[in-house]
Each structure stands twice: as C-alpha cells, then as structure tokens.
Design a protein around this motif. Structure first.
Motif, mmCIF file in Angstrom:
data_model
loop_
_atom_site.group_PDB
_atom_site.id
_atom_site.type_symbol
_atom_site.label_atom_id
_atom_site.label_comp_id
_atom_site.label_asym_id
_atom_site.label_seq_id
_atom_site.Cartn_x
_atom_site.Cartn_y
_atom_site.Cartn_z
ATOM 1 N N GLN A 53 45.828 45.044 55.905
ATOM 2 C CA GLN A 53 45.819 44.354 57.196
ATOM 3 C C GLN A 53 47.026 43.452 57.436
ATOM 4 N N LEU A 54 47.738 43.065 56.384
ATOM 5 C CA LEU A 54 48.927 42.234 56.583
ATOM 6 C C LEU A 54 50.063 43.058 57.179
ATOM 7 N N ARG A 55 50.839 42.435 58.041
ATOM 8 C CA ARG A 55 52.017 43.083 58.568
ATOM 9 C C ARG A 55 53.134 43.012 57.528
ATOM 10 N N SER A 56 54.091 43.891 57.650
ATOM 11 C CA SER A 56 55.210 43.903 56.712
ATOM 12 C C SER A 56 55.945 42.567 56.765
ATOM 13 N N GLY A 57 56.078 41.934 55.584
ATOM 14 C CA GLY A 57 56.790 40.668 55.503
ATOM 15 C C GLY A 57 55.988 39.463 55.937
ATOM 16 N N GLU A 58 54.701 39.643 56.225
ATOM 17 C CA GLU A 58 53.896 38.521 56.713
ATOM 18 C C GLU A 58 53.480 37.579 55.593
ATOM 19 N N ALA A 59 53.289 38.094 54.381
ATOM 20 C CA ALA A 59 52.914 37.256 53.243
ATOM 21 C C ALA A 59 53.163 38.021 51.959
ATOM 22 N N GLU A 60 53.329 37.278 50.880
ATOM 23 C CA GLU A 60 53.495 37.866 49.550
ATOM 24 C C GLU A 60 52.254 37.527 48.726
ATOM 25 N N VAL A 61 51.613 38.541 48.165
ATOM 26 C CA VAL A 61 50.341 38.353 47.458
ATOM 27 C C VAL A 61 50.534 38.558 45.958
ATOM 28 N N THR A 62 50.032 37.622 45.172
ATOM 29 C CA THR A 62 50.045 37.719 43.714
ATOM 30 C C THR A 62 48.623 37.524 43.202
ATOM 31 N N MET A 63 48.178 38.403 42.323
ATOM 32 C CA MET A 63 46.843 38.286 41.737
ATOM 33 C C MET A 63 46.961 38.131 40.229
ATOM 34 N N VAL A 64 46.250 37.148 39.675
ATOM 35 C CA VAL A 64 46.294 36.880 38.241
ATOM 36 C C VAL A 64 44.915 37.129 37.646
ATOM 37 N N ASP A 65 44.865 37.949 36.603
ATOM 38 C CA ASP A 65 43.605 38.221 35.912
ATOM 39 C C ASP A 65 43.929 38.670 34.491
ATOM 40 N N PRO A 66 43.148 38.246 33.496
ATOM 41 C CA PRO A 66 43.427 38.677 32.122
ATOM 42 C C PRO A 66 43.132 40.149 31.876
ATOM 43 N N LEU A 67 42.328 40.783 32.752
ATOM 44 C CA LEU A 67 41.984 42.191 32.598
ATOM 45 C C LEU A 67 42.752 43.029 33.609
ATOM 46 N N PRO A 68 43.082 44.275 33.278
ATOM 47 C CA PRO A 68 43.807 45.133 34.212
ATOM 48 C C PRO A 68 42.895 45.901 35.162
ATOM 49 N N TYR A 69 41.637 45.505 35.257
ATOM 50 C CA TYR A 69 40.694 46.259 36.084
ATOM 51 C C TYR A 69 39.587 45.364 36.614
ATOM 52 N N MET A 70 38.914 45.856 37.650
ATOM 53 C CA MET A 70 37.701 45.249 38.180
ATOM 54 C C MET A 70 36.509 46.016 37.621
ATOM 55 N N THR A 71 35.505 45.322 37.143
ATOM 56 C CA THR A 71 34.312 45.965 36.581
ATOM 57 C C THR A 71 33.219 46.048 37.627
ATOM 58 N N TYR A 72 32.682 47.235 37.849
ATOM 59 C CA TYR A 72 31.544 47.386 38.755
ATOM 60 C C TYR A 72 30.279 47.128 37.935
ATOM 61 N N GLN A 73 29.862 45.877 37.932
ATOM 62 C CA GLN A 73 28.814 45.434 37.014
ATOM 63 C C GLN A 73 27.448 46.100 37.201
ATOM 64 N N PRO A 74 27.041 46.511 38.405
ATOM 65 C CA PRO A 74 25.741 47.203 38.500
ATOM 66 C C PRO A 74 25.655 48.466 37.658
ATOM 67 N N PHE A 75 26.803 49.018 37.246
ATOM 68 C CA PHE A 75 26.787 50.230 36.434
ATOM 69 C C PHE A 75 26.741 49.935 34.934
ATOM 70 N N LEU A 76 26.803 48.677 34.521
ATOM 71 C CA LEU A 76 26.831 48.370 33.090
ATOM 72 C C LEU A 76 25.592 48.875 32.345
ATOM 73 N N PRO A 77 24.372 48.753 32.901
ATOM 74 C CA PRO A 77 23.218 49.320 32.183
ATOM 75 C C PRO A 77 23.345 50.821 31.952
ATOM 76 N N GLU A 78 23.899 51.553 32.924
ATOM 77 C CA GLU A 78 24.049 52.996 32.748
ATOM 78 C C GLU A 78 25.171 53.335 31.768
ATOM 79 N N VAL A 79 26.195 52.485 31.712
ATOM 80 C CA VAL A 79 27.230 52.659 30.694
ATOM 81 C C VAL A 79 26.629 52.463 29.313
#
Length: 468
Positions: A23-49
């Motif tokens: 949704q951001l326009r080109s050059g409208e903002a610079e986004v940086t995300m910091v997290d110790p893990l390289p992924y997002m976990t879909y936690q509702p699936f953990l019991p099935e995992v």
C-alpha cells in the motif's frame, strides 16, 4: 523518507510489513523489521506439527521470501528510547548498534508464562515455537521406541505418560492430538497396548476452553474420557521434579513428557526495556486506533499490536476490556495497523480497531473437532473439517496454503510419517563418535648430561677418547 521500525516479525509484525509493502507509494517510507527468527510461525498449526500431520517448515512463513522491499534484520531490539527515537539492536552476529527511526511499531508478541513450580523449568516444554512442537513429536516417538523394548513396569509407564498443564485452546488441542497420535501409533507397536498409555491434563479452573460454551466444553471432556484421557479440573500442579508429577489433590505419577500451555505474557525483552507506557499487566498501553497512549494522550510516532499490546476490545467481549491474545486479533490488527500508519503519513485520521469474534475452532485429533460460533456448536467430523478449512485458508500466502493442503492430501493416502529425528538435537554426535583425532605429541625424553672425558694413562701414543 520516514523510517519505520517494526519490532517483531510474528503475526502482527509480519502482516504490518506485508500490507505496508502493498500500500505504500514508491519512496513514501522505508520499512525495517527486526526479529531473531527468519520466519513467522502460524501457531494454530503447532499441535498438528507435534503429531506429524503438518511438516514443520510448512507451518512457518519465510520473511525474506514474502517481504520483497522490507529491510530484514536478524536480531533483537534490546531497548527502545522513544524520547530520542532510537532503538538498540543486537544483531545475530556483530556488535549492538543504535538505529534511528521516525515511527516505531511494537509487535514483539508473547512468550510462555510460567510459575515457580519446582521442576517445571527443568522438565517441561512450551508450545509457542515450531522447535517446541518438533521436540514434542520426536520425544513421543522416541519414548514409544524405548518403551517397546521394556517389560511392563514403572519405567515403561513413565515413558508412555503424557502430561499437559493448562486447559485453554492450546492445551486441549495438543492434549487431544497427542492422544489421537498415541492411539494410531499402537498399531505399529505390537509390544504395547492401549492400557499402557496414560494422558493427564491439569487445569486449575473448573472448566476447559473458556472460548466455547459450557455444553461444548462438557462434550469435549466426555469425548476425551471415552478415548482414555483424564482431565483434572480445579487441580494445581505442585511439583514436577525429575518428572514426578504431584497434584494439589494428593495424586502423583511419573511422566516423561510435560507440556506447559498455562498462559502467556508480553515479550519481556521489549516491554521491560523501553520508555513507552506499560500497563499494570506488563503490556504496551495502546489506544483503540493502535497508537501507543491513552484516550487523553497520544505518544506520537509509536504504534503497537498483537499479544505484546493491551488493545481495547470495543465489542465488549474481551477479558478485562481488552482483546484476548490470539491469532484472530493479531492478524487483523496487523492489517489495520498498516492502513493507519499510511493514513497518518498522508495526514488522514486512523480508524479504530473493531472486530467481533467469528467464533472458535479446535482440532481434537484426526476426524474430531469443534466449532463454536455464537450459540451454534458443530462437533465431530464436521467440526474437524471446519477447523482445517478455516486455518488452511487463514495461512498467509498461497505458497504456504498449497504446501499445507498438499501435506494433508498425502497424509490422507499415505498416513503420517512416524520417524523420530530426535538425534537432530545433537547432530554432530555420530560424527564425533568415530572422527579420527590427531594423536597427542610424545614428550621428548630429557637429555642426559655429557660425561666428563676420561683422561688416558700416559703411553707412547695418545689414547683416543670417545665421549659417550
């Protein structure tokens, strides 16, 4: 360009970055995300995992694959000084450094909340990460392998006894899935019988699954009892030292697998190291429009969402007036957060978060589930299809959806894979056992002192003297 810093890459953080990119326009903002893990976990699936119904990598979403223009930093934000608009980042490798931002988005999520019960910190495992789910699966399979070689007795009973602490949605789902998994495994272990397996769930309150109606929760208890599982209501765990479970009722038994699901708390790494306002329960104080602050005062340039934040529930259904910490809220808050940040950048007013719960679905093992939507309750096979249908569609990105759906399809025809990879916890053990090592250097013998030369007796010709 304004610099937007997103602290945490879980549900809320990932969806905020994902929607900002779109949704951001080109050059409208610079986004940086910091997290110790390289992924997002879909936690509702953990019991099935944890029971082999979903492959571990299919239940996570890669940050770098799906975030094309966001700057991804692998590390932790150890302090947020909003007064100076700087954050201290401790990267996965290298020295900590200061990062200057214009807008901070705190979506650091939650961690397992435990109590100082003897033995829990040493013996139990949580259910918040993909690694914990994999550990539970491998531990249970390995225990079956060990138990099959032992005669009936206390040691075998311990290996085949599973204890889950906490009767909320996460606790009931992992408990029921493990019970179903154990029953299926018995077909492959003729040395063991159904009576050898023991399942205990411990809940301090007088009921389970507060998200569903009381009759539905009673149906779940009855269903689990018929499948050989035991639920201890109004019971507290007193001790778990060395795997010996002691309950407030006086009961005790040995258990080799203890799963803790009795609550969560806001990520302390962030909320205890910031000058942003924190409410009495240790969560970031957030307004209904997801800006940090109160109705009377706004902290400019600071936003929050997800489990780390106390977001007011305008529907009036939330506990204590706030949204409950679950995926349904975190995902929707992340999407709205991206829209509100863009609106603020463009001089528009942000919208308030309002979401009335669609209901709750839970999987209780293969072919068994429940759906609660208002006064409507669907149980059994239809509830199980509702559970898989909802979460299959809710999984972010079609790439992830197809992986999950393809895994379910394969398991339908081929069955679940029951190979334990517990050795992955120490992957170098086999190599180290047989690896050749250089022999220790042999110390040189100390040199003898040379003997003094022997003077030969006088003779016509000088004697030849040899020093030894």
């Amino acid at each position: 360009m304004p610099k937007i810093l997103i602290v945490g890459g879980g549900y809320a953080g990932f969806y905020t970055a994902w929607k900002l990119e779109k949704q951001l326009r080109s050059g409208e903002a610079e986004v940086t995300m910091v997290d110790p893990l390289p992924y997002m976990t879909y936690q509702p699936f953990l019991p099935e995992v944890a029971v082999g119904s979903i492959e571990p990598r299919h239940a996570v979403v890669s940050h770098r694959r799906h975030l094309k223009t966001t700057n991804i930093v692998s590390g932790k934000v150890t302090y947020i000084d909003h007064a100076s608009k700087t954050a201290t980042i401790a990267p996965a490798a290298g020295e900590p450094y200061e990062f200057e931002y214009d807008i901070v988005v705190v979506t650091a999520g939650a961690v397992s909340r435990t109590f100082p019960i003897p033995g829990i910190a040493d013996q139990a495992v949580g259910l918040k990460t993909i690694e914990e789910a994999v550990y539970i699966r491998d531990r249970m399979l390995t225990n079956f392998d060990k138990a099959s070689t032992l005669p009936a007795g206390p040691e075998r009973d311990r290996l085949l006894t599973v204890t889950v602490v906490g009767g909320g949605f996460a606790g009931i789902e992992i408990f029921a899935e493990l019970r179903s998994f154990a029953s299926a495994l018995l077909k492959k272990y003729p040395e063991l019988s159904f009576e050898d397996t023991h399942f205990h769930l411990i809940e301090a309150m007088g009921r389970i699954m507060p998200e569903v109606s009381l009759p539905t929760s009673h149906w779940v208890i009855k269903n689990l009892a018929e499948r050989g599982a035991e639920i201890h209501l109004e019971t507290q765990l007193s001790s778990a030292v060395d795997g010996r479970i002691e309950l407030s009722t006086g009961e005790s038994f040995e258990s080799d697998l203890i799963v803790w699901t009795a609550g969560v708390m806001a990520n302390p790494t962030v909320v205890r190291h910031t000058d942003l306002p924190i409410e009495e329960r240790g969560r970031l104080r957030v307004r209904a429009d997801l800006r940090v602050g109160t109705d009377e005062e706004i902290v400019e340039g600071a936003w929050g969402a997800g489990d780390v934040s106390a977001v007011p529930d305008l529907t009036g259904a939330g506990v204590g007036g706030y949204c409950v910490p679950n995926a349904q809220h975190a995902v929707r808050q992340g999407k709205l957060l991206a829209k509100n940040i863009i609106a603020d950048l463009r001089g528009e007013l942000p919208r308030q978060y309002y979401h009335k719960s669609l209901g709750a679905v839970a999987g209780l093992g293969l072919g068994i589930g429940v759906l609660q939507s208002g006064k409507i309750a669907v149980k059994g096979v239809l509830g199980w299809f509702a559970h898989r249908g909802y979460h299959g569609l809710a999984m972010p990105s079609w790439e992830r959806k197809w992986r999950v759906l393809w895994g379910w399809w394969n398991n339908f025809w081929l069955g679940r894979d029951i190979v334990s990879l517990e050795a992955v916890q120490a992957p170098r053990a086999a190599f180290e056992e047989f690896a050749a090592r250089p022999k220790p250097a042999v110390e040189a013998a100390p040199a003898e002192e040379p003997k003094k030369p022997v003077r030969a007796k006088a003779a016509k010709e000088p004697a030849e003297v040899t020093a030894k």
